[in-house]
Structure formats: C-alpha cells, structure tokens
Design an enzyme around this catalytic site. Structure first.
Site, mmCIF file in Angstrom:
data_model
loop_
_atom_site.group_PDB
_atom_site.id
_atom_site.type_symbol
_atom_site.label_atom_id
_atom_site.label_comp_id
_atom_site.label_asym_id
_atom_site.label_seq_id
_atom_site.Cartn_x
_atom_site.Cartn_y
_atom_site.Cartn_z
ATOM 1 C CD GLN A 151 -1.209 0.095 3.812
ATOM 2 O OE1 GLN A 151 -1.766 -1.105 3.855
ATOM 3 N NE2 GLN A 151 -1.556 1.117 4.559
ATOM 4 C CB CYS A 157 -4.777 -1.333 5.550
ATOM 5 S SG CYS A 157 -5.878 -0.293 6.952
ATOM 6 C CG HIS A 293 -3.357 -2.516 9.774
ATOM 7 N ND1 HIS A 293 -3.207 -1.821 8.553
ATOM 8 C CD2 HIS A 293 -2.443 -3.694 9.308
ATOM 9 C CE1 HIS A 293 -2.195 -2.370 7.613
ATOM 10 N NE2 HIS A 293 -1.884 -3.626 8.026
ATOM 11 C CG ASN A 313 0.095 -6.086 6.592
ATOM 12 O OD1 ASN A 313 -0.810 -5.482 6.353
ATOM 13 N ND2 ASN A 313 0.965 -5.952 7.730
#
Length: 356
Positions: A151, A157, A293, A313
């Site tokens: 990102q 996110c 997150h 992630n």
C-alpha cells in the site's frame, strides 16, 4: 519399541531446534557484538539503507534516521531476548519512528460507520451451522490468493483487505484468480471511505455492489496516492459480488467457520512497535488500544502446539513472513489477540453471477 527411540529423539530434537530458530542472530541479521559496537551499528545501518534503497535529503536527515534506526534496533533486540512465540527483525520501517509509522501506514477507521452512514439492516451469517471444519485451511495453496501487495505510505489498508477478499471469493466461484484494483476504491469509493485517510471494508463491499463490479489491477493500477475516479471503460472486464456479510463479533469459532469457506477481511489493532517489526512466529504480543489496521485472513492451522490464523498484510514482502503474519488463536479472549474477532466480514458471490 527400543529401535524406534533414537528416531523419536532425533525428531523431537529437530522440532525443538526448529521452534527456537528465531533465537539464532542470523535470523534477524545481527549479533550481540553488533549491538555493542558503534562501528558495526553504523555498518549495519549502511547495509540496511542500501538493501532498502534509502536516500536521505540531507546529512541532518540521515543522522536523525540513524538515531531512530538504533532505537528501533534496540527494541527488536530486547523483544527477541524474551524468547516469546514470535520474533522481530529489521524491515523497511526501521528508520521510521513509531508515531510516524502509525500516521502513515494504518488506515482502518471503524468510527466511520457511526458518522453519517445509513443504518444497515442485520445480515445473516451463512456459515453459522457449518460443522466438521478441517483442522487446517490455507487459501494460498488453493489458488485463491494473489501475491502480496504494498500500500505504500498511504492509509489504504481497508481497500487492500476488501480487494483480497473479493479476489478470493471470485477465484472460488469461477476458478480464475484475478488481481483487482485497490486504486478504484481509493478514487471512486469516496462517500464514506477516504482513500489514504482511511476507510472500512463493509463500505467498500457495498460500493463494489452499487458500482456493478470492480476493475482489474491491470486496467486500473495502484498509485500509492489518491487520484481522480476514472469513468467506466467500455471494454474493460469487471468482477462482481452479490452481497457481503459480517462475522458475528467476538467469536473465534465463527471466524473459523467463515475462513474454512473463503478468505475474510479482518480489522485488527496493529499499531504497536512489535507489529511494526514482526518477522516470524505466532504473534500474541503487544497491540494498540483500538482497531486501526485491516488485513485479510487466508487460513488457519497449528504449529508446535500454537494455534494460529494466517493473515495477508499489504506492506510488501519485506514485512513479516514474506508479507504474512500468524496471529495466535485459542487464547480465551472473546475479541482475540489484537481484537481480530471484533470486526470481520466477507463478500458473497452467488452461483448465478459466477461468470462475471
């Protein structure tokens, strides 16, 4: 029976060594001697800077970043000395102070759901009656997970978590793994979500439904910043979903039921220094106070007596275990480690829409 004892002993020894491999200094790239030597610390900073292509605007800025680097390195060393179930390591964030990190790389905003958004009717949980769950699931090996993305210095996110979940259900439904566009959500899903300023996955799922689909990453590539919303491209393909559902809050078994059937978007409290430098193992450590997150749960399993959930992630492959983190489960906390059972949802793609 006696003839099998040496073999059993060797297996146990190997398991013990494997379980404790993170205590080997080579895993995190430095030794105690390095930490005690100013010259070696400077050499380590220099080699790290080259590895991560760090270029500083001025000597003053470089000195500032070196100081931050040393502070972060000491935290990594101190944490690893505790011999926990996870370990930390140097990554691309090593010259970034923790407050700077939180401001730039986290972007889940649960509060948006209470700020002007229309009330949403209660949804069903289609997996509520699921039984006989497999002991382990990994959607990466089932071909439903695209490579780890990055990102960048942007709180997007929420878009990456949304897209990964849609990529997953689309592959499960159609057999085709297609990388989809986070940038389209950044540019066009602006009624309640705010690009680099943060958002939540449910709003993004709703946008994809109302937008009659989402474009591919190839047709609408990621810029690491907000841009202008592009008009629909007449010959570009889109991937559709038919709905989305929330996983019941504070229920580990509910998340596992959903995850046994598809990847799931998950909000977590990731704003801690330990999470910033997570390198491997089963994470059960420090968390921030609130959900901040978004990741995507792509599997669950067990290793050396540690039950975990695997999460993808969006900080690139240099973070964590090739871009993934294993979060401890079975802790007895209703909300789970870092609140991973507090805010989870997934897209729905019905059979009649499989071709789109």
């Amino acid at each position: 029976m006696e003839s099998k004892l040496p073999v059993l002993f060797l297996c146990l020894a190997f398991a013990a060594c494997s379980a404790n491999q993170h205590h080997d200094p080579s895993v995190v790239g430095y030794s105690q001697e390095d930490l005690a030597s100013p010259n070696k610390l400077l050499d380590l900073f220099t080699s790290w800077s080259v590895e991560h292509s760090k270029i500083y605007a001025s000597p003053k800025e470089k000195v500032k970043r070196y100081r931050v680097f040393k502070q972060n390195l000491m935290h990594i060393a101190e944490t690893n000395r505790k011999n926990g179930s996870y370990w930390l390591g140097l990554n691309q964030f090593a010259d970034i102070a923790h407050e700077e990190f939180k401001a730039s790389y986290l972007g889940l905003k649960p509060g948006l759901s209470k700020m002007g958004a229309p009330p949403r009717p209660a949804t069903t949980f289609r997996y509520a009656n699921a039984v006989d769950l497999p002991w382990a699931v990994d959607w990466r090996y089932k071909g439903a997970v695209t490579p780890v993305k990055n990102q960048g210095e942007c709180g997007s996110c929420w878009a990456f978590s949304t897209v990964a979940a849609v990529e997953g259900i689309n592959q499960i439904a159609t057999g085709k793994l297609v990388s989809l566009s986070e940038q389209e959500l950044m540019d066009c899903d602006t009624t309640f979500d705010h690009g680099c300023g943060g958002g939540i996955m449910d709003f993004a799922f709703a946008f994809i439904m109302g937008n009659q689909g989402i474009h591919t990453d190839e047709d609408y590539p990621y810029l690491m910043e907000e841009g202008y919303c592009k008009e629909k491209q007449p010959h570009a393909s889109v991937v559709t979903i038919t709905g989305y559902e929330d996983v019941p809050e504070n229920s580990e078994v509910s998340l596992l039921k959903a995850l046994a059937h598809q990847p799931v978007s998950v909000g977590i409290a990731a704003g801690s220094k330990d999470f910033q430098f997570y390198k491997g193992g089963v994470f059960d450590g420090a968390c921030s106070a609130e959900l901040d997150h978004a990741l995507t749960a792509v599997g669950y399993g067990s290793s050396y007596g540690q039950d975990y959930i695997v999460m993808k992630n969006s900080w690139g492959k240099n973070w964590g275990d090739q871009g993934y983190v294993r979060m401890k489960r079975g802790t007895g906390k209703p909300e789970g480690v870092c609140g991973i059972y507090s805010m989870a949802s997934y897209p729905v793609k019905n059979a009649t829409h499989w071709g789109a």
